[in-house]
Design an enzyme around this catalytic site. Structure first.
Site, PDB file in Angstrom:
ATOM      1  CB  SER A 133      -4.582  23.401 -75.281  1.00 51.73           C
ATOM      2  OG  SER A 133      -3.288  23.387 -74.578  1.00 51.73           O
TER       3      SER A 133
ATOM      4  NE  ARG B  29      -3.148  32.158 -72.785  1.00 49.75           N
ATOM      5  CZ  ARG B  29      -4.097  31.180 -72.898  1.00 49.75           C
ATOM      6  NH1 ARG B  29      -4.169  30.734 -74.019  1.00 49.75           N
ATOM      7  NH2 ARG B  29      -5.012  30.820 -71.943  1.00 49.75           N
TER       8      ARG B  29
ATOM      9  CE  LYS C  44     -10.250  21.069 -67.944  1.00 47.84           C
ATOM     10  NZ  LYS C  44      -8.882  22.211 -67.882  1.00 47.84           N
TER      11      LYS C  44
ATOM     12  CG  HIS D  30       2.421  24.876 -72.255  1.00 51.01           C
ATOM     13  ND1 HIS D  30       1.531  24.176 -72.965  1.00 51.01           N
ATOM     14  CD2 HIS D  30       1.442  25.472 -71.474  1.00 51.01           C
ATOM     15  CE1 HIS D  30       0.285  24.368 -72.733  1.00 51.01           C
ATOM     16  NE2 HIS D  30       0.199  25.163 -71.644  1.00 51.01           N
TER      17      HIS D  30
END
Length: 173
Positions: free
Chosen positions: A132, A94, A45, A21
């Site tokens: 993460s 990515r 979440k 990030h």
């Protein structure tokens, strides 16, 4: 006539903020006059960090960049981009792992607001595997030196504290 500042918005959950990030933030900050890092809040979440903690951690790691600010938002990212006075959304990707999902999001965002452009920044090769989810696994099994290869230093102690807390909760009868 004065040129209008070029503002871009980089959104994510940042739970926790990673070196990947930070790499995208650093590079995007060089491309735009102002970069807003938007922390999306999703009550559905289960986040490791609270929104206030995420803001605090992100503000600590972006402090060296004088044209970057941190804010939280709920709702659609395209609406937040407009609230920030921007029409540019930055997305970090990515290799291969994010392309399909990001393309779907791009197409949906175009339907929601066709004037917002998405700029993709490929993650630096050193961070292309960092997520993460991976960080949460590594934090349980590694020392601080190894963890520092994935997250900024200001994140290590708070991440360890959170992981220790969640480990205690899962071991309770």
């Amino acid at each position: 006539m004065r040129n209008k500042a070029r503002v871009a918005v980089y959104t994510g959950s940042f739970d926790p903020v990673t070196l990947g990030h930070l790499n995208v933030i650093e590079r995007a900050s060089k491309l735009f006059d102002e970069l807003v890092v938007g922390i999306g809040l999703n009550s559905e979440k289960q986040a490791l960090f609270t929104s206030d903690e995420k803001v605090e951690l992100l503000e600590a790691v972006v402090a060296p960049f004088n044209n970057v600010r941190v804010a939280t938002f709920t709702g659609l990212a395209v609406s937040f981009v407009r609230q920030c006075g921007s029409c540019v959304m930055v997305r970090g990707v990515r290799p291969l792992t994010d392309i399909a999902g990001e393309f779907t999001m791009l197409m949906a965002n175009r339907q929601l607001d066709s004037d917002i452009e998405t700029v993709f920044l490929m993650a630096d090769e050193h961070y292309s595997h960092v997520s993460s989810s991976l960080i949460k696994q590594i934090a349980l099994l590694s020392d601080d030196d190894k963890l520092a290869k994935f997250v900024p230093h200001p994140v290590i102690a708070p991440l360890r504290a959170k992981m220790q807390g969640s480990r205690l909760k899962t071991n309770e009868p």
